[in-house]
Design an enzyme around this catalytic site. Sequence first.
Site, PDB file in Angstrom:
ATOM      1  N   GLY A   1       0.771  -1.239   0.000  1.00 56.20           N
ATOM      2  CA  GLY A   1       0.000   0.000   0.000  1.00 56.20           C
ATOM      3  C   GLY A   1       0.802   1.288   0.000  1.00 56.20           C
ATOM      4  O   GLY A   1       0.363   2.288   0.574  1.00 56.20           O
TER       5      GLY A   1
ATOM      6  N   MET B   1      -4.350  -6.971  -6.862  1.00 57.90           N
ATOM      7  CA  MET B   1      -3.895  -8.058  -7.728  1.00 57.90           C
ATOM      8  C   MET B   1      -4.999  -9.039  -8.152  1.00 57.90           C
ATOM      9  O   MET B   1      -4.748 -10.238  -8.281  1.00 57.90           O
ATOM     10  CB  MET B   1      -2.745  -8.810  -7.059  1.00 57.90           C
ATOM     11  CG  MET B   1      -1.556  -7.936  -6.703  1.00 57.90           C
ATOM     12  SD  MET B   1      -0.897  -7.002  -8.105  1.00 57.90           S
ATOM     13  CE  MET B   1       0.008  -8.299  -8.930  1.00 57.90           C
TER      14      MET B   1
ATOM     15  N   ASN C   1      -6.342   2.921 -12.394  1.00 57.11           N
ATOM     16  CA  ASN C   1      -5.344   1.930 -12.003  1.00 57.11           C
ATOM     17  C   ASN C   1      -3.962   2.521 -12.228  1.00 57.11           C
ATOM     18  O   ASN C   1      -3.775   3.367 -13.099  1.00 57.11           O
ATOM     19  CB  ASN C   1      -5.496   0.661 -12.851  1.00 57.11           C
ATOM     20  CG  ASN C   1      -4.483  -0.403 -12.484  1.00 57.11           C
ATOM     21  OD1 ASN C   1      -4.244  -0.673 -11.294  1.00 57.11           O
ATOM     22  ND2 ASN C   1      -3.861  -1.011 -13.480  1.00 57.11           N
TER      23      ASN C   1
ATOM     24  N   HIS D   1      -0.031   1.450 -13.196  1.00 52.73           N
ATOM     25  CA  HIS D   1       0.737   0.344 -13.781  1.00 52.73           C
ATOM     26  C   HIS D   1       2.205   0.750 -13.863  1.00 52.73           C
ATOM     27  O   HIS D   1       2.519   1.841 -14.345  1.00 52.73           O
ATOM     28  CB  HIS D   1       0.188   0.019 -15.171  1.00 52.73           C
ATOM     29  CG  HIS D   1       0.858  -1.147 -15.805  1.00 52.73           C
ATOM     30  ND1 HIS D   1       0.647  -2.443 -15.376  1.00 52.73           N
ATOM     31  CD2 HIS D   1       1.776  -1.223 -16.801  1.00 52.73           C
ATOM     32  CE1 HIS D   1       1.395  -3.263 -16.102  1.00 52.73           C
ATOM     33  NE2 HIS D   1       2.087  -2.543 -16.972  1.00 52.73           N
TER      34      HIS D   1
ATOM     35  N   GLU E   1     -10.526  -4.579 -20.913  1.00 58.10           N
ATOM     36  CA  GLU E   1      -9.248  -5.173 -21.332  1.00 58.10           C
ATOM     37  C   GLU E   1      -8.136  -4.731 -20.379  1.00 58.10           C
ATOM     38  O   GLU E   1      -8.005  -3.530 -20.087  1.00 58.10           O
ATOM     39  CB  GLU E   1      -8.919  -4.708 -22.763  1.00 58.10           C
ATOM     40  CG  GLU E   1      -7.807  -5.512 -23.393  1.00 58.10           C
ATOM     41  CD  GLU E   1      -7.361  -4.908 -24.728  1.00 58.10           C
ATOM     42  OE1 GLU E   1      -6.175  -5.000 -25.047  1.00 58.10           O
ATOM     43  OE2 GLU E   1      -8.221  -4.321 -25.421  1.00 58.10           O
TER      44      GLU E   1
ATOM     45  N   GLU F   1       5.489   6.576  -9.484  1.00 58.24           N
ATOM     46  CA  GLU F   1       4.098   6.202  -9.177  1.00 58.24           C
ATOM     47  C   GLU F   1       3.512   7.105  -8.100  1.00 58.24           C
ATOM     48  O   GLU F   1       2.394   7.600  -8.212  1.00 58.24           O
ATOM     49  CB  GLU F   1       4.040   4.745  -8.706  1.00 58.24           C
ATOM     50  CG  GLU F   1       4.440   3.745  -9.768  1.00 58.24           C
ATOM     51  CD  GLU F   1       4.279   2.302  -9.305  1.00 58.24           C
ATOM     52  OE1 GLU F   1       3.295   1.992  -8.625  1.00 58.24           O
ATOM     53  OE2 GLU F   1       5.151   1.475  -9.628  1.00 58.24           O
TER      54      GLU F   1
HETATM   55  C1  GRF Z   1       3.087  -0.942  -7.668  1.00 58.81           C
HETATM   56  O1  GRF Z   1       4.271  -1.024  -8.368  1.00 58.81           O
HETATM   57  C2  GRF Z   1       1.898  -0.881  -8.601  1.00 58.81           C
HETATM   58  O2  GRF Z   1       2.153  -0.214  -9.785  1.00 58.81           O
HETATM   59  C3  GRF Z   1       1.642  -2.314  -8.818  1.00 58.81           C
HETATM   60  O3  GRF Z   1       1.985  -3.039  -7.698  1.00 58.81           O
HETATM   61  C4  GRF Z   1       2.820  -2.232  -6.884  1.00 58.81           C
HETATM   62  C5  GRF Z   1       2.051  -1.976  -5.637  1.00 58.81           C
HETATM   63  O4  GRF Z   1       2.813  -1.308  -4.669  1.00 58.81           O
HETATM   64  N1  GRF Z   1       1.093  -2.842  -9.922  1.00 58.81           N
HETATM   65  P1  GRF Z   1       2.101  -0.668  -3.419  1.00 58.81           P
HETATM   66  O5  GRF Z   1       1.221  -1.739  -2.792  1.00 58.81           O
HETATM   67  O6  GRF Z   1       1.327   0.528  -3.858  1.00 58.81           O
HETATM   68  O7  GRF Z   1       3.240  -0.317  -2.508  1.00 58.81           O
END
Ligand code: GRF
Length: 205
Positions: free
Chosen positions: A14, A93, A110, A112, A146, A177
Amino acid sequence: MSKKRVAVLISGRGSNMTALIEAAKAKDYPAEIVLVVSNRPEAPGLARARAAGVETAVVDHAQFGEDREAFERALDGELRAHRIDLVCLAGFMRLLTPWFVTRWSGRMLNIHPALLPQFKGLQTHRRALAAGVKRHGATVHFVVPEMDAGPIVAQDSIAVGDGDTEETLAERVLEVEHRIYPRALRIVAEGRASLVSTGKQESTR
Ligand code: GRF
């Protein structure tokens, strides 16, 4: 204008969720994080959310066995009970069915860890290294049925160096991110980007 009520869906540590919670503390931020939902009871992010004073819920997919629809109905019920306006997937996930995605169409984002449309799916850092790309990064996009294919709201990149490994890339991309997710949520919450359907394909406006 009242703040949008946001739920963050997680499965793990998280850190993106935390970045959103932190950003939403700002007075002028157009959204508030009112709920964190995990599909895994042991997700470390749940404790982080509670420590930040955010309500949490667990909808454990394992309890529903193969019945994806029942899992998603429970998830949807949780979101509706909290009068959620926008959903942010952050390291969530589970693949979501078209039923759920359509129900939250235009209201679900989302993140990625790659420069979409490159490297959809898992192990993006490994694949970026193998491909020899010179830039790599992260993308926030609207969720469409998709996987990893929805219109892009925010994206940023880093340079890939000769000495980079999966771990060093993961670390630097994670910083990206944490920077772009709050930015993307702000854009959507302020109505500056929305999902439009052109019949064949969705895009942002
Ligand atoms: C991140 O890299 C996100 O993009 C992904 O899984 C990871 C999750 O990290 N697909 P967190 O749980 O937000 O620390």
